[in-house]
Design a protein around this motif. Structure first.
Motif, PDB file in Angstrom:
ATOM      1  N   TYR A  56      42.661  39.628  44.752  1.00 44.08           N
ATOM      2  CA  TYR A  56      42.449  38.468  43.718  1.00 44.08           C
ATOM      3  C   TYR A  56      42.764  38.905  42.475  1.00 44.08           C
ATOM      4  O   TYR A  56      42.676  39.875  41.847  1.00 44.08           O
ATOM      5  CB  TYR A  56      41.034  38.022  43.740  1.00 44.08           C
ATOM      6  N   ILE A  57      43.754  37.908  42.025  1.00 42.17           N
ATOM      7  CA  ILE A  57      44.287  38.253  40.496  1.00 42.17           C
ATOM      8  C   ILE A  57      43.772  36.989  39.861  1.00 42.17           C
ATOM      9  O   ILE A  57      44.259  35.954  40.010  1.00 42.17           O
ATOM     10  CB  ILE A  57      45.860  38.267  40.373  1.00 42.17           C
ATOM     11  N   LEU A  58      42.860  37.129  38.821  1.00 41.57           N
ATOM     12  CA  LEU A  58      41.990  36.233  38.284  1.00 41.57           C
ATOM     13  C   LEU A  58      42.058  36.223  36.712  1.00 41.57           C
ATOM     14  O   LEU A  58      42.036  37.320  35.989  1.00 41.57           O
ATOM     15  CB  LEU A  58      40.636  36.319  38.752  1.00 41.57           C
ATOM     16  N   ASP A  59      42.462  35.103  36.092  1.00 41.78           N
ATOM     17  CA  ASP A  59      42.444  34.868  34.796  1.00 41.78           C
ATOM     18  C   ASP A  59      40.896  34.963  34.540  1.00 41.78           C
ATOM     19  O   ASP A  59      40.153  34.339  35.512  1.00 41.78           O
ATOM     20  CB  ASP A  59      42.904  33.483  34.292  1.00 41.78           C
ATOM     21  N   ILE A  60      40.529  35.292  33.366  1.00 44.52           N
ATOM     22  CA  ILE A  60      38.926  35.050  33.057  1.00 44.52           C
ATOM     23  C   ILE A  60      38.434  33.987  32.333  1.00 44.52           C
ATOM     24  O   ILE A  60      37.399  33.423  33.062  1.00 44.52           O
ATOM     25  CB  ILE A  60      38.522  36.668  32.046  1.00 44.52           C
ATOM     26  N   SER A  89      41.528  38.276  26.130  1.00 49.37           N
ATOM     27  CA  SER A  89      40.560  38.949  25.279  1.00 49.37           C
ATOM     28  C   SER A  89      40.235  40.342  25.989  1.00 49.37           C
ATOM     29  O   SER A  89      39.932  40.582  26.967  1.00 49.37           O
ATOM     30  CB  SER A  89      39.262  37.749  25.488  1.00 49.37           C
ATOM     31  N   LYS A  90      39.636  41.250  25.033  1.00 51.66           N
ATOM     32  CA  LYS A  90      39.023  42.458  25.530  1.00 51.66           C
ATOM     33  C   LYS A  90      37.235  42.210  25.758  1.00 51.66           C
ATOM     34  O   LYS A  90      36.866  43.374  26.274  1.00 51.66           O
ATOM     35  CB  LYS A  90      39.277  43.664  24.574  1.00 51.66           C
ATOM     36  N   ASP A  91      36.987  41.126  25.535  1.00 52.32           N
ATOM     37  CA  ASP A  91      35.506  41.078  25.398  1.00 52.32           C
ATOM     38  C   ASP A  91      34.748  40.909  26.627  1.00 52.32           C
ATOM     39  O   ASP A  91      33.708  41.101  26.758  1.00 52.32           O
ATOM     40  CB  ASP A  91      35.146  39.754  24.463  1.00 52.32           C
ATOM     41  N   PHE A  92      35.463  41.019  27.757  1.00 48.44           N
ATOM     42  CA  PHE A  92      34.970  40.916  29.089  1.00 48.44           C
ATOM     43  C   PHE A  92      34.848  42.179  29.930  1.00 48.44           C
ATOM     44  O   PHE A  92      34.617  42.024  31.049  1.00 48.44           O
ATOM     45  CB  PHE A  92      35.379  39.511  30.038  1.00 48.44           C
ATOM     46  N   LEU A  94      33.258  44.621  30.290  1.00 49.93           N
ATOM     47  CA  LEU A  94      31.646  45.298  30.790  1.00 49.93           C
ATOM     48  C   LEU A  94      31.306  44.081  31.953  1.00 49.93           C
ATOM     49  O   LEU A  94      31.060  44.594  33.029  1.00 49.93           O
ATOM     50  CB  LEU A  94      30.545  45.227  30.000  1.00 49.93           C
ATOM     51  N   GLU A  95      31.865  42.907  31.762  1.00 49.31           N
ATOM     52  CA  GLU A  95      31.458  41.839  33.091  1.00 49.31           C
ATOM     53  C   GLU A  95      32.438  42.014  34.260  1.00 49.31           C
ATOM     54  O   GLU A  95      32.124  42.073  35.266  1.00 49.31           O
ATOM     55  CB  GLU A  95      31.564  40.652  32.413  1.00 49.31           C
ATOM     56  N   ALA A  96      33.313  42.825  33.764  1.00 51.95           N
ATOM     57  CA  ALA A  96      34.590  43.016  34.880  1.00 51.95           C
ATOM     58  C   ALA A  96      34.174  44.135  35.844  1.00 51.95           C
ATOM     59  O   ALA A  96      34.352  44.488  36.948  1.00 51.95           O
ATOM     60  CB  ALA A  96      35.921  43.204  34.176  1.00 51.95           C
ATOM     61  N   TYR A  97      33.603  45.112  35.090  1.00 54.04           N
ATOM     62  CA  TYR A  97      33.125  46.526  35.419  1.00 54.04           C
ATOM     63  C   TYR A  97      32.078  45.935  36.514  1.00 54.04           C
ATOM     64  O   TYR A  97      31.635  46.636  37.581  1.00 54.04           O
ATOM     65  CB  TYR A  97      32.638  47.323  34.504  1.00 54.04           C
ATOM     66  N   ASP A  98      31.098  45.118  36.058  1.00 54.63           N
ATOM     67  CA  ASP A  98      30.043  44.687  37.016  1.00 54.63           C
ATOM     68  C   ASP A  98      30.483  44.155  38.199  1.00 54.63           C
ATOM     69  O   ASP A  98      29.579  44.367  39.485  1.00 54.63           O
ATOM     70  CB  ASP A  98      29.188  43.533  36.198  1.00 54.63           C
ATOM     71  N   VAL A  99      31.697  43.394  38.423  1.00 55.26           N
ATOM     72  CA  VAL A  99      31.994  43.098  39.739  1.00 55.26           C
ATOM     73  C   VAL A  99      32.941  44.340  40.514  1.00 55.26           C
ATOM     74  O   VAL A  99      33.914  43.730  41.436  1.00 55.26           O
ATOM     75  CB  VAL A  99      32.492  41.682  39.776  1.00 55.26           C
ATOM     76  N   ARG A 100      33.137  45.178  39.663  1.00 57.43           N
ATOM     77  CA  ARG A 100      34.148  46.394  40.170  1.00 57.43           C
ATOM     78  C   ARG A 100      35.407  45.860  40.468  1.00 57.43           C
ATOM     79  O   ARG A 100      36.225  46.303  41.311  1.00 57.43           O
ATOM     80  CB  ARG A 100      33.389  46.808  41.456  1.00 57.43           C
ATOM     81  N   VAL A 102      39.048  46.404  39.653  1.00 59.99           N
ATOM     82  CA  VAL A 102      39.953  47.712  39.488  1.00 59.99           C
ATOM     83  C   VAL A 102      41.045  47.911  38.385  1.00 59.99           C
ATOM     84  O   VAL A 102      41.552  48.926  38.035  1.00 59.99           O
ATOM     85  CB  VAL A 102      40.779  47.829  41.004  1.00 59.99           C
ATOM     86  N   ARG A 103      41.271  46.314  37.994  1.00 54.44           N
ATOM     87  CA  ARG A 103      42.281  46.578  36.644  1.00 54.44           C
ATOM     88  C   ARG A 103      41.842  45.274  35.761  1.00 54.44           C
ATOM     89  O   ARG A 103      41.412  44.384  36.411  1.00 54.44           O
ATOM     90  CB  ARG A 103      43.515  46.536  37.264  1.00 54.44           C
ATOM     91  N   TYR A 104      42.035  45.667  34.429  1.00 55.26           N
ATOM     92  CA  TYR A 104      41.880  44.626  33.423  1.00 55.26           C
ATOM     93  C   TYR A 104      43.108  44.701  32.513  1.00 55.26           C
ATOM     94  O   TYR A 104      43.481  45.543  31.642  1.00 55.26           O
ATOM     95  CB  TYR A 104      40.649  45.203  32.454  1.00 55.26           C
ATOM     96  N   ILE A 105      43.871  43.549  33.007  1.00 49.62           N
ATOM     97  CA  ILE A 105      45.077  43.462  32.217  1.00 49.62           C
ATOM     98  C   ILE A 105      45.080  42.484  31.314  1.00 49.62           C
ATOM     99  O   ILE A 105      45.080  41.127  31.589  1.00 49.62           O
ATOM    100  CB  ILE A 105      46.336  43.194  33.259  1.00 49.62           C
ATOM    101  N   LEU A 106      45.408  42.812  29.996  1.00 46.43           N
ATOM    102  CA  LEU A 106      45.695  41.731  29.070  1.00 46.43           C
ATOM    103  C   LEU A 106      46.905  41.156  28.904  1.00 46.43           C
ATOM    104  O   LEU A 106      48.021  41.909  29.228  1.00 46.43           O
ATOM    105  CB  LEU A 106      45.497  42.672  27.553  1.00 46.43           C
ATOM    106  N   LYS A 107      46.919  39.876  28.632  1.00 45.97           N
ATOM    107  CA  LYS A 107      48.097  38.869  28.567  1.00 45.97           C
ATOM    108  C   LYS A 107      48.719  39.204  27.001  1.00 45.97           C
ATOM    109  O   LYS A 107      48.139  39.634  26.109  1.00 45.97           O
ATOM    110  CB  LYS A 107      47.591  37.565  28.668  1.00 45.97           C
ATOM    111  N   PRO A 108      49.962  38.940  27.128  1.00 42.59           N
ATOM    112  CA  PRO A 108      50.944  38.377  28.013  1.00 42.59           C
ATOM    113  C   PRO A 108      51.292  39.655  29.226  1.00 42.59           C
ATOM    114  O   PRO A 108      51.256  40.764  28.756  1.00 42.59           O
ATOM    115  CB  PRO A 108      52.408  38.171  27.512  1.00 42.59           C
TER     116      PRO A 108
END
Length: 243
Positions: A56-60, A89-92, A94-100, A102-108
């Motif tokens: 899954y590649i998901l916008d937050i 946003s960089k603000d999420f 920790l929440e992304a970590y909670d659902v494990r 694998v990557r947190y990519i900032l836009k664009p």
């Protein structure tokens, strides 16, 4: 293999799809298909109904349901799907970590970051082919991935597999003993028999007491006196090795 993109920005949705198709062109052996969602609620409902993809590649930040909401629903169903987040946003983190995730990519979104995330995701899924437990039901054999089994109960000579998504799959009348029916699962480190009528998945223990165990669903399952010491030991070993 299926990859799902979910973003309520049509521009970003199409941009990520274009990157994925470019990656596929460079790696024709991957053989994945892409499905797009601009409606997060629709995807959320699909996942609730156990319609799962591999990646899954998901916008937050989305209306109705956030990418974090979708991530939690995915994890209720399975621990093995890959989640990649894209966000402005960089603000999420920790929440992304909670659902494990694998990557947190900032836009664009950057093509190289998506390519690197796909390299990891595809290498992970190629070695993480999850085994399933086959349950004989009145409608035929139903495969249930190990990660979706919270516990199995022997109820009136029928197996009841209680899943992490709240559903229950019931077998036909079993002719073998409960121990014989679950012998394959017992060999797996994540499962243990706590009672003559219960097998549990150690991953989903919420609280371990002396004579019972409370699962993530809230179900209180008894531990037989003769199994109490062994169950505690297996629980401690499992979490020390896997977490």
């Amino acid at each position: 293999m299926k990859i799902i993109i979910c973003d309520d920005s049509i521009e970003d949705l199409l941009k990520i799809e274009k990157i994925l198709l470019k990656y596929k062109k460079f790696h024709p052996d991957t053989g994945f298909e892409v499905e797009k969602f601009s409606d997060a609620s629709q995807l959320y409902n699909n996942i609730q109904n156990n319609n799962l993809a591999d990646i899954y590649i998901l916008d937050i930040i989305m209306s109705e349901k956030s990418g974090i909401d979708i991530g939690h629903q995915i994890r209720k169903n399975s621990n093995n799907n890959i989640i990649i987040y894209t966000t402005c946003s960089k603000d999420f983190a920790l929440e992304a970590y909670d659902v494990r995730a694998v990557r947190y990519i900032l836009k664009p979104v950057n093509e190289n970051r998506i390519f690197e995330a796909l390299d990891y995701a595809l290498s992970y899924t190629s070695v993480k082919k999850e085994a399933s437990y086959l349950i004989k039901t009145k409608d035929g054999l139903v495969p249930v991935p190990y990660s979706q089994i919270e516990y199995i109960e022997n109820s009136s000579r029928m197996l009841e597999a209680h899943l992490t998504n709240g559903k229950t799959i019931r077998s036909i009348f079993i002719r073998k003993s409960f121990e014989e029916e679950i012998s394959g699962l017992i060999k797996e480190a994540q499962f243990t028999q706590v009672h003559k009528s219960f097998l549990i998945n150690l991953k989903y223990i919420k609280q371990l007491a002396k004579n019972s165990v409370i699962m993530e669903s809230g179900k209180n399952i008894p531990i037989s006196q003769k199994r109490a010491v062994a169950v505690k030991k297996e629980y401690l070993v499992f979490f020390s090795e896997y977490y």
